[in-house]
Motif scaffolding. Sequence first.
Motif, PDB file in Angstrom:
ATOM      1  N   LYS A 228       0.905  -1.058   0.020  1.00 45.11           N
ATOM      2  CA  LYS A 228       0.089  -0.210  -0.062  1.00 45.11           C
ATOM      3  C   LYS A 228       0.918   1.129   0.148  1.00 45.11           C
ATOM      4  N   SER A 229       1.696   1.298  -0.865  1.00 50.00           N
ATOM      5  CA  SER A 229       2.833   2.232  -1.006  1.00 50.00           C
ATOM      6  C   SER A 229       2.665   3.045  -2.131  1.00 50.00           C
ATOM      7  N   LEU A 230       3.127   4.508  -2.294  1.00 43.62           N
ATOM      8  CA  LEU A 230       3.093   5.128  -3.350  1.00 43.62           C
ATOM      9  C   LEU A 230       4.464   5.052  -4.007  1.00 43.62           C
ATOM     10  N   VAL A 245      13.633   3.745  -7.950  1.00 47.18           N
ATOM     11  CA  VAL A 245      12.339   4.147  -7.350  1.00 47.18           C
ATOM     12  C   VAL A 245      12.238   4.487  -6.004  1.00 47.18           C
ATOM     13  N   LYS A 246      11.257   5.193  -5.471  1.00 44.74           N
ATOM     14  CA  LYS A 246      11.265   5.268  -4.005  1.00 44.74           C
ATOM     15  C   LYS A 246       9.790   5.038  -3.550  1.00 44.74           C
ATOM     16  N   LEU A 247       9.609   4.103  -2.433  1.00 39.25           N
ATOM     17  CA  LEU A 247       8.341   3.780  -1.797  1.00 39.25           C
ATOM     18  C   LEU A 247       8.058   4.549  -0.825  1.00 39.25           C
ATOM     19  N   LEU A 248       6.940   5.151  -0.671  1.00 36.22           N
ATOM     20  CA  LEU A 248       6.210   5.915   0.363  1.00 36.22           C
ATOM     21  C   LEU A 248       4.978   5.372   0.944  1.00 36.22           C
ATOM     22  N   SER A 249       5.247   4.945   2.315  1.00 37.24           N
ATOM     23  CA  SER A 249       4.129   4.314   3.022  1.00 37.24           C
ATOM     24  C   SER A 249       3.766   5.285   4.072  1.00 37.24           C
ATOM     25  N   ALA A 250       2.297   5.443   4.395  1.00 33.67           N
ATOM     26  CA  ALA A 250       1.762   6.216   5.328  1.00 33.67           C
ATOM     27  C   ALA A 250       1.221   5.590   6.535  1.00 33.67           C
ATOM     28  N   GLN A 251       1.378   6.197   7.632  1.00 28.08           N
ATOM     29  CA  GLN A 251       0.708   5.653   8.911  1.00 28.08           C
ATOM     30  C   GLN A 251      -0.008   6.668   9.876  1.00 28.08           C
ATOM     31  N   SER A 252      -0.958   6.491  10.300  1.00 33.61           N
ATOM     32  CA  SER A 252      -1.888   7.656  10.928  1.00 33.61           C
ATOM     33  C   SER A 252      -1.342   7.501  12.460  1.00 33.61           C
ATOM     34  N   THR A 253      -1.478   8.552  13.015  1.00 27.04           N
ATOM     35  CA  THR A 253      -1.181   8.582  14.486  1.00 27.04           C
ATOM     36  C   THR A 253      -2.372   9.025  15.294  1.00 27.04           C
ATOM     37  N   ASP A 254      -2.287   9.011  16.631  1.00 25.36           N
ATOM     38  CA  ASP A 254      -3.436   9.102  17.468  1.00 25.36           C
ATOM     39  C   ASP A 254      -4.103  10.578  17.288  1.00 25.36           C
ATOM     40  N   ASN A 255      -3.152  11.548  17.059  1.00 23.77           N
ATOM     41  CA  ASN A 255      -3.479  13.128  16.857  1.00 23.77           C
ATOM     42  C   ASN A 255      -3.828  13.485  15.328  1.00 23.77           C
ATOM     43  N   ASN A 256      -4.378  12.722  14.766  1.00 21.48           N
ATOM     44  CA  ASN A 256      -4.589  12.637  13.212  1.00 21.48           C
ATOM     45  C   ASN A 256      -3.552  12.993  12.322  1.00 21.48           C
ATOM     46  N   LYS A 257      -2.265  13.056  12.581  1.00 25.44           N
ATOM     47  CA  LYS A 257      -1.126  13.403  11.847  1.00 25.44           C
ATOM     48  C   LYS A 257      -0.679  11.805  11.090  1.00 25.44           C
ATOM     49  N   ILE A 259       2.705   9.716   9.760  1.00 26.04           N
ATOM     50  CA  ILE A 259       3.928   9.392   9.567  1.00 26.04           C
ATOM     51  C   ILE A 259       4.325   8.835   8.236  1.00 26.04           C
ATOM     52  N   TYR A 260       5.216   9.368   7.748  1.00 26.53           N
ATOM     53  CA  TYR A 260       5.528   8.844   6.294  1.00 26.53           C
ATOM     54  C   TYR A 260       6.996   8.000   6.454  1.00 26.53           C
ATOM     55  N   LYS A 261       6.899   6.746   6.065  1.00 23.34           N
ATOM     56  CA  LYS A 261       8.179   6.114   5.789  1.00 23.34           C
ATOM     57  C   LYS A 261       8.601   5.736   4.399  1.00 23.34           C
ATOM     58  N   GLU A 262       9.860   5.929   4.029  1.00 23.15           N
ATOM     59  CA  GLU A 262      10.277   5.603   2.635  1.00 23.15           C
ATOM     60  C   GLU A 262      11.517   4.796   2.545  1.00 23.15           C
ATOM     61  N   PRO A 311      16.490  14.097  -3.310  1.00 21.10           N
ATOM     62  CA  PRO A 311      16.360  12.707  -2.988  1.00 21.10           C
ATOM     63  C   PRO A 311      16.309  12.097  -1.654  1.00 21.10           C
ATOM     64  N   ARG A 312      17.016  12.839  -0.789  1.00 23.91           N
ATOM     65  CA  ARG A 312      17.114  12.535   0.616  1.00 23.91           C
ATOM     66  C   ARG A 312      16.474  13.579   1.690  1.00 23.91           C
ATOM     67  N   GLY A 313      15.614  14.289   1.001  1.00 24.66           N
ATOM     68  CA  GLY A 313      14.793  15.465   1.801  1.00 24.66           C
ATOM     69  C   GLY A 313      16.003  16.544   2.345  1.00 24.66           C
ATOM     70  N   VAL A 314      15.549  16.917   3.553  1.00 19.75           N
ATOM     71  CA  VAL A 314      16.333  18.048   4.161  1.00 19.75           C
ATOM     72  C   VAL A 314      17.827  17.825   4.637  1.00 19.75           C
ATOM     73  N   SER A 315      17.934  16.228   4.593  1.00 16.23           N
ATOM     74  CA  SER A 315      19.155  15.925   5.225  1.00 16.23           C
ATOM     75  C   SER A 315      20.543  16.144   4.237  1.00 16.23           C
TER      76      SER A 315
END
Length: 707
Positions: A228-230, A245-257, A259-262, A311-315
Amino acid sequence: MWRNLLLRGTTCLLQVAAPRFLHQRPFPPFSCVRLLTQRLLHRPPQLLGKGYFLAHSGTRAYKKDAKSTVDIPTSPVTITDIKQYLRSKEIPFHDGYSCLHIPSMFINPSDRKDSYSLFIDKTTGQFVCKDTLVEGSWEDIQDCLEVMQKQEQDFLSPHVLLGYPESMEEQEERETELREVQRIWSSSVPLTDVPEEEVLLVKTMFQISKVSNATLKKFGVRLFKPTKSLVFPWFGGTDSSLKGVKLLSAQSTDNNKVIYKEATVPKCNSFYSLFGLPLVGRMEAEVVLTGSELDTLAVSQATGLPSVALPRGVSCLPPILLPYLEQFKRVTLWLGDDIRSWEASKIFSRKLGLRRCSLVRPGEYRPCPVEALAQGKNLGHIIKSSIPAAHKSIVSFKQLREDVYGELSNTEQVAGVKWARFPELNRILKGHRKGELTVFTGPTGSGKTTFISEVALDLCMQGVNTLWGSFEINNVRLAKVMLTQFAMQRLEDNLERYDFWADKFEELPLYFMTFHGQQNIKAVLDTMQHSVYLYDINHVIIDNLQFMMGQENLSVDKFAVQDHIIGAFRKFATNSSCHVTLVIHPRKEEDDRDLQTASIFGSAKASQEADNVLILQEKKLVTCPGRRSLQVTKNRFDGDVGIFPLDFLKSSLTFEAPIQGKHKLRKVASKPENEGGEGKKVEVKKEKAAKTAKAPRTVTEKESVQQ
């Protein structure tokens, strides 16, 4: 005789590296051999640092990887040297923002689409040809030009710059990654082929409901159903073929935010590309640089402006990507809505050129692009209101007002990166911050290097790009210690698990200087500056100060030399926005006395210039696992100081805070003549030690005042 052997060995290297090389070169074969031979003769240390040892089938192939170490030539190239050399060879060049542009020597002049397609980095001398994707060093350019001049050639084949031969293991790994890229891409489904209900569910999960299907199709975004990844494709090369390719998955938290994992295939450190770059026209003069692929989708849809993602975000902003951004006269950096993204924007603008960069300042009305699109904000207006990156030496509070508000409203992020293994250290220092200087000391043999390596490893595991300068312990032993701390077990007893942990350890943004023993401060600072530019290093550890004092002028007072070195590190930390941890040996003290700030070797400049002073205390006259403790005697961020006990676990070479009341310090057996009055003193010390063990693990100065 030796030259014949060398040429014979060189021919073998040519055959291994490029089987079709002899059929594609436009000049005699001996010139190819001579070119590579010159590189072998002139730069043997670099060859040894990047070479590989090939093993027979059935045996393990050990290799040396140059990416794990940071080294620079003894005489770093300067922009003046580059320009003078090009003028001497009568090569025209265009002075760009971060690169020099010259005609590519790897393209036939009659076939050149762009007359200036080879880009030379002004800082490092590294080059890349955008037409052939050939990369190399400044020495490689000089070698190629010398061969062209001697052979009277107009151009060279791209294959003349041969990479160092790969081992069979590396070839298989690279081919496996390419097959994996194709497997993921072919197994993923375009969102236009997914039922509308499922598309809405996916958009809701990733919080991109406002992103249209047309935008997703334009950028080639797909859905990988098993996870279930983009899937975001990376296209590159002259034919714009799929490179990763980069695979991005999403997971919801208790405060409706969310969290993305790639995950990237191949690994992000082996392939760099800008997502969205193939959609940018050659004549475009403005681009928006974002920190994520989702933000690029939002900017492109809402504004119609060209937008690309790092490719590696702000890092990290790899210098190899700078040539692809040279065509733009204006670069807007909109990397996110937090303090870390804001700091990265200011650092990246130095690489790109301050004059053409503008920054989107994070704030309540300027969230990240994908959130701004979801909230219905005007992204075009936000980009137009971005501020120039160039700044004068004097500023007013009006210019600082938003920065001050940002720090007040983001106290946790301003405090820095938190340690996962040392919560007590978080309570005192609040976090690890860029631009600070930390002085760390402790008795000889107390485990300073082991402790500071775990502290640095903790931060590195959370994405803090780290550079180790160990002058006392060689890199192999240091890496062995850190790998043991990373795995939390003795790998000597579990060699079958070595590759598993080594693969994970290799993915950390961790680099080592190749220095060992006494070193000159200028060479060390040049390497540090080089690493900050090339690898976006955020944390440098220098172990230790005394090994840089032996190379200085012996006629100068040693305390003056130390003050000069500390001042240089202080200036580097501030100007480079990089945290520097400096290990300094203490003065000789009595075994029964704790170290103080004044115990640091040298003058008072070390403690004055430092933002943080950490002391690893050790009670040598006491025996038990809890005899060590860490004391913070200076904290410039908010003034909190304190001390907490530590336990050393030899099996994993790690430190941890002992369980409350678990240990009682025991005095080492004293001599008979110490009985009587001395015995009473020993009993008093035992009682004080027992009370200390029962006390809370961390007591800060601020808490004691409140009590």
